[in-house]
Structure formats: structure tokens, C-alpha cells
Design a protein around this motif. Structure first.
Motif, mmCIF file in Angstrom:
data_model
loop_
_atom_site.group_PDB
_atom_site.id
_atom_site.type_symbol
_atom_site.label_atom_id
_atom_site.label_comp_id
_atom_site.label_asym_id
_atom_site.label_seq_id
_atom_site.Cartn_x
_atom_site.Cartn_y
_atom_site.Cartn_z
ATOM 1 N N GLY A 129 1.471 21.836 -1.017
ATOM 2 C CA GLY A 129 2.805 21.967 -1.611
ATOM 3 C C GLY A 129 3.072 20.880 -2.639
ATOM 4 O O GLY A 129 4.116 20.850 -3.267
ATOM 5 N N ASP A 130 2.118 19.979 -2.806
ATOM 6 C CA ASP A 130 2.253 18.935 -3.824
ATOM 7 C C ASP A 130 1.328 19.248 -4.992
ATOM 8 O O ASP A 130 0.270 19.872 -4.817
ATOM 9 C CB ASP A 130 1.868 17.561 -3.247
ATOM 10 N N ALA A 131 1.741 18.792 -6.179
ATOM 11 C CA ALA A 131 0.883 18.931 -7.356
ATOM 12 C C ALA A 131 0.527 17.536 -7.836
ATOM 13 O O ALA A 131 1.284 16.587 -7.623
ATOM 14 C CB ALA A 131 1.628 19.683 -8.450
ATOM 15 N N ILE A 141 0.837 -1.203 0.000
ATOM 16 C CA ILE A 141 0.000 0.000 0.000
ATOM 17 C C ILE A 141 0.869 1.249 0.000
ATOM 18 O O ILE A 141 1.610 1.501 0.960
ATOM 19 C CB ILE A 141 -0.914 0.045 1.260
ATOM 20 N N ASP A 142 0.762 2.030 -1.071
ATOM 21 C CA ASP A 142 1.407 3.336 -1.109
ATOM 22 C C ASP A 142 0.459 4.298 -0.408
ATOM 23 O O ASP A 142 -0.743 4.283 -0.680
ATOM 24 C CB ASP A 142 1.597 3.725 -2.586
ATOM 25 N N HIS A 143 0.949 5.076 0.527
ATOM 26 C CA HIS A 143 0.072 6.093 1.125
ATOM 27 C C HIS A 143 0.819 7.416 1.237
ATOM 28 O O HIS A 143 2.039 7.455 1.338
ATOM 29 C CB HIS A 143 -0.595 5.633 2.412
ATOM 30 N N HIS A 181 13.922 11.539 2.599
ATOM 31 C CA HIS A 181 14.178 12.652 3.501
ATOM 32 C C HIS A 181 13.804 13.949 2.797
ATOM 33 O O HIS A 181 14.211 14.184 1.659
ATOM 34 C CB HIS A 181 15.650 12.723 3.910
ATOM 35 N N ARG A 182 13.084 14.791 3.505
ATOM 36 C CA ARG A 182 12.623 16.043 2.894
ATOM 37 C C ARG A 182 13.666 17.140 3.099
ATOM 38 O O ARG A 182 14.052 17.439 4.225
ATOM 39 C CB ARG A 182 11.304 16.412 3.578
ATOM 40 N N LEU A 183 14.110 17.740 2.011
ATOM 41 C CA LEU A 183 15.183 18.730 2.076
ATOM 42 C C LEU A 183 14.796 19.980 1.295
ATOM 43 O O LEU A 183 14.025 19.910 0.343
ATOM 44 C CB LEU A 183 16.465 18.150 1.474
ATOM 45 N N ALA A 226 4.498 16.012 -8.112
ATOM 46 C CA ALA A 226 5.679 16.866 -7.905
ATOM 47 C C ALA A 226 5.397 17.856 -6.794
ATOM 48 O O ALA A 226 4.245 18.066 -6.424
ATOM 49 C CB ALA A 226 5.977 17.641 -9.186
ATOM 50 N N ARG A 227 6.448 18.475 -6.285
ATOM 51 C CA ARG A 227 6.278 19.557 -5.319
ATOM 52 C C ARG A 227 6.108 20.864 -6.088
ATOM 53 O O ARG A 227 6.652 21.030 -7.184
ATOM 54 C CB ARG A 227 7.515 19.685 -4.423
ATOM 55 N N THR A 228 5.362 21.781 -5.503
ATOM 56 C CA THR A 228 5.197 23.081 -6.147
ATOM 57 C C THR A 228 6.191 24.086 -5.568
ATOM 58 O O THR A 228 6.209 25.237 -5.955
ATOM 59 C CB THR A 228 3.768 23.617 -5.935
ATOM 60 N N GLN A 261 2.374 13.925 5.083
ATOM 61 C CA GLN A 261 3.429 14.925 5.262
ATOM 62 C C GLN A 261 3.682 15.128 6.750
ATOM 63 O O GLN A 261 2.801 14.834 7.563
ATOM 64 C CB GLN A 261 2.964 16.290 4.742
ATOM 65 N N THR A 262 4.820 15.703 7.072
ATOM 66 C CA THR A 262 5.102 16.067 8.462
ATOM 67 C C THR A 262 3.928 16.866 9.023
ATOM 68 O O THR A 262 3.514 16.676 10.167
ATOM 69 C CB THR A 262 6.389 16.932 8.506
ATOM 70 N N GLU A 263 3.408 17.749 8.211
ATOM 71 C CA GLU A 263 2.344 18.641 8.673
ATOM 72 C C GLU A 263 1.091 17.881 9.100
ATOM 73 O O GLU A 263 0.394 18.297 10.021
ATOM 74 C CB GLU A 263 1.960 19.619 7.542
#
Ligand code: COA
Ligand code: AMP
Length: 630
Positions: A477-479, A385-387, A503-505, A492-494, A390-392
Motif C-alpha cells: 500500500g506504499d509507493a 534510525i528511521d525504520h 495515526h493511520r486513518l 506515499a500511500r497508493t 505497518q500494523t500488518e
């Protein structure tokens, strides 16, 4: 119940849905209602309830007869250590640590920064804070002293709890010297630091400031659980934004416990008592939610693994863990599976182990590529399962809720929105687009319990970063897009965020470091595709006129600078020198076009470009480092 019926039950009456879910946790005083919207667009959940996070994660299970069940399994191939801690032992250990912190003045509302590797003491430190109502802020070990200092200054902790060292394959990570370095830079100083000494490296303690983890607990009274309000911050977790200043995501106590508990059965389909393993790190949101709080609040056994998917000792490490601990549910980032697949493409090592306990694999943190999903499906023979989250948000925005209904998997999609999330794809003007069309992914306010109510000390930044773009919505923040069946696709990220090995950078943060090099006049950092880590950062440097420096020397220096300032986790190892950067006539750097060139994708020369010839220069610079039309 079907997924549709579940989602509809939330849509029809969100307050009843979340008050129902709230019954699964223990309250000192139940809340009078679910949603507090009087300060909208700042929303809070269960604000007038009273409860304690540690009670819910530990004590109540002991009271209910789970005392002898393992709460934590610690398995550390890098130190050859294995240990199990029962719920009863965990209660004693956490109450003692909390008592010692209290004796040194830590109280409800104080911040405690935790800088520790994957050892049980890291989770115990988090729980000890929750016991006192202190607000923890865990910092990932792969960040450098400077990043630690930024977080110290923002969170202003009364105390820092750190280990003497961490262990990466082939090297010791010197946590204590990194902490000392951070405190040399930081303006704020904690009252004291607690150091957990590890055998692999014993650190020198600073007299008057540092105390030893064991010694300072000697003779103290254990602490009881301190009730806190439902909207009391449980923790602050810093995450990358568009600049070098990370965002302090705040998590309120009650919503976080309720939503995480809800996910354990409904999404992950585990029953209390089962072994649940999130192969991540306590420094990330996955670690907060699914190594520490969710499994414990739900009465599961959680696994703390101090090792890698490969090389500790081989690509069979995960399979050994599954067999040895009868793991039912595994959660990790696709990168981990790509690493395993690269070393053992036929999955031969799986044959050496009994994997019959495993019921599901969940992937998140970055886009799950079809090859990896299919490989895992084929070899494990369980739902993969892909899910997406976000940290938020602290828990999944979209998933297939395995405990409710195993929805058909569409490879490339993390499936459908979970209750609490009304997900819309919007055009630039904020209007929903048709199915199949790309747009910005936004979530209608209010967000559900457990999601961020604000940013620490930065309410305005919260509003500006997430709420201003589409009034009435939270901008993820995602498209991406939604198909006719309501399945989401995250493309993608916007913004400037890239995702390296899950890891988010922030490329913006890396640009700030490059720009500080004395020979660099201008720079840009983009994310380029990588077969193992998903993306890697790549820097373009324009040197000052007359710098007259050797390209290799300068790129070497900036690579070292990023490692020293941000940390090894940035994985910044690619940099090229160019004469000019491609820009629009108004001076905006065309990072998107450069990324397309680097990835060998078709691109259109933007109509607004100042000088199209620069794109050829960029292409040849990229080719020098093996990118751009390989
Ligand atoms: N403390 C200190 N340094 C750390 C660290 C930590 N906790 N975690 C990683 N690093 C270092 C690594 O040692 C590496 O340093 P190096 O440049 O000296 O080699 C650097 O940071 C980059 O780490 P990473 O990108 O993780 O690469 P890797 O080559 O060490 O490992 C994988 C590759 C695929 C095995 C690893 O990324 C992995 O297991 N990923 C799973 C993803 C995951 O857990 N994501 C968390 C969110 S769910
Ligand atoms: P983090 O806050 O570190 O968890 O990173 C969150 C970001 O990772 C999201 O905004 C996405 O860009 C990306 N992400 C997380 N999960 C997925 C997923 N399942 N598919 C695609 N991207 C994802």
C-alpha cells in the motif's frame, strides 16, 4: 556479522534462519518445521509447535531469576503517578486477573476486547488473555463509540475490559460512557465487562453485566499458562483500510514472539535488563509490539508513559523520562519530535537533564522529515534510525540493524530490508523497476514470522487487499523506490490511507460519515500537509440542490459528526463547501490533484478531466481555509 552477511544467511536458508531464531523462546513442544505453506498463498509459521505468550513474556523470566527486575515502569504526568512493577509482581497480578477471567468463562480462543488508556492494567489485560490463550483486541481510546461498536460486532468478544476513564491534557475521556454507547449500538453483546475504576472518574457499573476489576479477582485461583498452537491467534488489531470497515489484522502466537524477540538485539541493540521505551499507545501496533510483547519477551524493562511529548508539563518531558529511568532506547513517531522541536527549537530543555544512558532513537509510523532527523541527531548525539513498518507486519520491514551493523544513515530513507523481507519496487504490470524509479512497494511471499497470516473473518478481503494486485507478492500500500545501494524510500500511500500524527486513518471512512449528513450530496476527503502532524484530513462538500444552508454551519456540523462517529483521533477540523468536485470523464474524483493544489505543489491538469475549470474553483475554496498556494 555484517548486515549483508546476515541478510544473505536468511536468503540462503530461510527455514534454518527462522528455526534458529525460534530457539530464543520457550516451547512446550518445539515446532517440527518453520514454514507451513500447504495453504499458500496463506502461510503459517511454527504451526505445530506449542507454547504460551505470557509464559514467554513473564513467567520464564521469574524462573530465570529476573523476578526482582522492573518489568513495567509506569509514569503518568497527567495523574502525578509513578509506579514500578517487577516481573514477580507482574506474574502474580496477571495470573490473578487471568484466573478471574477464567472463572467467568473466558477460555482459549475466546475474544476479549480491551479499551484502556496508558495504564499498566492495559498491558496486564493483554498478558492475562495470552495466559489463557484468549485472543485480545485492543481499541485505541481516541476512537468514538461507533468505531468501538464496529469492532465489537466483528470480533464478537465474550468479555470487554475497560477503564472508567482516560486523561487527555485538559479533559477526561469518558471511556465507560463510550463503552455503554458502543454496546447500545452493537448487535453483539459480551457476557460481561470488567471495569478498572480510576480515581479521576468512577463509573457506574451495569448490574448483571459489569464487574469491578479488583472485586472480581477476590478469592479466585490464579491461572497457569495454557499452551496454544504456534498458529493460534494471539490478537486481532483493527487498522484503517479504504472503507469504514476496519481490517482485523490477525497475529499468530509463535511467529510474533520469535520475530519480536529477534528484533530486540538485532535491530534495537538492547540487552535483557535494559530499559526500553516506546512512546506510543497500546492501541496501536507499536504499543502491541514494543510496549507490551517485545521488551517483555526479551527480559527488558518496558515503560508505560501516560502523557504527551509537550505540555505535560513541557517539552522537556521526554528528557526527564530518559534521565529518571536511564532509558537506553527510545522509539517514537516523528510527530512527537516535531512537537518538541516547535516548543524548544534550540533544545535548551535538554541541558537540564542527564541523557547519557540513551544509546539510540528509533522513529516510525510516518515519514521522518530530514529536519526532524537532523535536529534529533544534532541534539541527542546518538544514532537516529528511521525504520518502516505497518500494523500488518508487526515489526520493521526496513531498518538499520543497529545490533548487527550500524549502516550509514541516508536521510529520507528507512535504510534496508530486514531478513524475512524480499522488497521489490514494481510497475503497474508487476515488473520490478530500475533503481531510482518510483513504483508500488511489494514484498515477495511468504512474509516472515509475526506478519499477518490473514484478516479476522475476512480471508477473501485479505487476498483482495494484499495479494491479488501482484501475484506472488504482498502489496504494502506504499509507493516509493530503492537506490543503487538497496536503500528504500517510502514516498506515499497508493490507497486512501492518510497518516495524521503517526495515526493511520482512512479518508474513505471519513467520506462515509460526511456523506451521511442530510445536506451533503457528494464529498471527498484528502490529506493535506501539516508541519506538526505530517498530514491533516480536509473535506470537500457539495450540498444538495436547494439545501440553502450557511457554509459555516454545515462544515461545523460535519466536523462534529466525524468527531462523534470516528473520534477525536481523526483530527478532522477542515472542511469547505464547493459547487462541484473535479472528476475524470468516467466519474473518478481527482483526489490526488486536489491534494497537490492544497499543498501548493505543481500539478498537471489530468488529460481525462471532465471540466478543468473546476480546479480553479477548488483552488479558491482551499485558499478560503488557508491552503492551496499559501
Ligand atoms: N484517548 C482519547 N483521545 C485521544 C487520545 C486517547 N488515547 N489520544 C489522542 N486523543 C485526542 C486528542 O486529545 C486530540 O483531541 P482534541 O481534538 O480534543 O485536541 C485528538 O485526539 C487528536 O490527537 P493528536 O492528533 O494526537 O493531537 P494532539 O494535539 O493531542 O497531540 C502530539 C499532538 C504531537 C503531541 C501527539 O500527536 C503525539 O504525541 N504524537 C506522537 C505520535 C504517536 O504516539 N504515535 C503513535 C504511533 S507510533
Ligand atoms: P501503521 O499501520 O499505522 O503502522 O501505518 C503504516 C503506514 O505508515 C505505512 O504503510 C507507511 O505508509 C507509514 N509509515 C510507517 N513507518 C514509516 C516510515 N518510517 N517512513 C515512511 N512511512 C512510514
Amino acid at each position: 556479522m555484517s548486515y549483508k552477511a546476515l541478510y544473505k544467511s536468511w536468503q540462503d536458508n530461510p527455514a534454518a534462519f527462522w528455526m534458529g531464531a525460534a530457539q530464543a523462546i520457550d516451547w512446550v513442544k518445539p515446532p517440527s518445521k518453520a514454514l507451513f505453506d500447504d495453504k499458500a498463498p496463506f502461510y503459517e509459521w511454527y504451526a505445530d509447535g506449542q507454547l504460551n505468550g505470557c509464559w514467554n513474556a513473564v513467567d520464564r523470566h521469574v524462573q530465570a531469576g529476573r523476578g526482582d527486575q522492573a518489568a513495567i515502569i509506569y509514569d503518568s504526568p497527567v495523574t502525578q503517578t509513578k509506579q514500578q512493577i517487577t516481573y514477580a509482581e507482574l506474574q502474580t497480578r496477571v495470573a490473578s486477573l487471568a484466573g478471574a477471567l477464567r472463572a467467568k468463562g473466558v477460555e482459549k480462543g475466546d475474544r476479549v476486547l480491551i479499551y484502556m488508556p496508558m495504564v499498566p492494567e492495559a498491558v496486564e489485560a493483554m498478558l492475562a488473555c495470552a495466559r489463557l490463550g484468549a485472543i485480545h483486541s485492543v481499541v485505541f481510546g481516541g476512537f468514538a463509540a461507533n468505531e468501538l461498536a464496529v469492532r465489537v460486532d466483528d470480533a464478537q468478544p465474550k468479555c470487554i475490559i475497560a477503564a472508567s476513564c482516560g486523561i487527555e491534557p485538559g479533559r477526561i475521556v469518558h471511556y465507560k460512557p463510550l463503552l455503554d454507547g458502543a454496546l447500545d449500538i452493537a448487535s453483539h453483546q459480551p457476557d460481561f465487562c470488567v471495569i478498572f475504576q480510576r480515581d479521576q472518574e468512577v463509573a457506574k457499573l451495569e448490574p448483571g453485566r459489569d464487574v469491578d476489576w479488583h472485586a472480581f479477582q477476590y478469592g479466585v485461583d490464579p491461572a497457569e499458562c495454557v499452551p496454544v498452537a504456534g498458529n493460534h491467534p494471539a490478537y486481532i488489531l483493527y487498522t484503517s483500510g479504504t472503507t469504514g470497515q476496519p481490517k482485523g489484522v490477525v497475529r499468530h502466537t509463535a511467529g510474533h514472539l520469535v520475530s519480536l524477540h529477534w528484533t530486540m538485539k538485532n535491530i534495537y541493540n538492547v540487552q535483557p535488563g535494559g530499559v526500553y521505551w516506546a512512546a506510543s499507545d497500546v492501541g496501536w501496533v507499536v504499543g502491541h509490539s514494543y510496549i507490551c510483547y517485545a521488551p517483555l519477551v526479551h527480559g527488558n524493562t518496558t515503560v508505560i508513559y501516560e502523557g504527551k511529548p509537550v505540555g505535560t508539563p513541557d517539552a522537556g518531558a521526554f528528557w526527564r523520562m530518559i534521565e529518571e529511568y536511564k532509558i537506553k532506547c527510545l522509539f517514537t513517531a516523528p510527530t512527537a519530535f516535531r512537537a518538541i522541536k516547535r516548543e524548544d527549537p534550540e533544545g535548551k530543555l535538554m541541558g537540564d537533564y542527564d541523557l547519557s544512558s540513551l544509546q539510540s532513537l528509533f522513529l516510525a509510523g510516518e515519514r521522518a522529515d530530514p529536519d526532524t532527523i537532523e535536529w534529533a541527531q544534532r541534539h541527542l548525539g546518538v544514532p537516529v534510525i528511521d525504520h518502516w513498518w505497518q500494523t500488518e507486519t508487526g515489526f520493521a520491514i526496513a531498518a538499520s540493524p543497529l545490533g548487527v551493523e550500524a549502516l550509514p544513515v541516508k536521510i529520507g530513507s528507512p535504510s534496508v530490508p530486514m531478513p524475512g523481507y524480499d522488497v521489490q519496487i514494481l510497475d503497474e504490470g508487476g515488473h520490478p523497476v530500475a533503481p531510482g524509479e518510483l513504483g508500488a512497494i511489494a514484498i515477495k511471499l511468504p512474509l516472515p514470522p509475526g506478519t499477518l497470516p490473514t484478516l479476522w473473518n475476512a480471508a477473501e478481503r485479505y487476498q483482495k487487499s494484499y495479494l491479488d494486485q501482484f501475484p506472488g507478492y504482498y502489496a504494502t500500500g506504499d509507493a516509493g523506490m530503492k537506490d543503487e545501494d538497496g536503500y528504500l524510500y517510502i514516498m506515499a500511500r497508493t490507497d486512501d490511507v492518510i497518516n495524521v500524527a503517526g495515526h493511520r486513518l482512512s479518508t474513505g471512512a471519513m467520506e462515509e460519515v460526511l456523506a451521511a449528513h442530510p445536506n451533503v450530496a457528494e464529498c471527498a476527503v484528502i490529506g493535506v500537509k501539516d508541519d506538526l502532524k505530517g498530514q491533516l484530513p480536509l473535506g470537500f462538500l457539495c450540498m444538495n440542490a436547494g439545501a440553502n444552508r450557511d457554509e459555516a454551519e454545515v462544515t461545523g456540523e460535519v466536523i462534529k459528526l466525524v468527531r462523534d462517529k470516528i473520534g477525536p483521533v481523526a483530527a478532522f477540523k477542515l472542511a469547505v463547501v464547493v459547487d462541484r468536485l473535479p472528476k475524470t470523464r468516467s466519474g473518478k474524483i481527482l483526489r490526488g490533484t486536489m491534494a497537490k493544489i492544497a499543498d501548493g505543489e505543481d500539478y498537471k491538469t489530468p488529460a481525462t478531466i471532465d471540466d478543468p475549470v473546476i480546479l480553479d474553483e477548488i483552488t479558491s475554496a482551499l485558499q478560503r481555509v488557508g491552503y492551496g498556494g499559501r
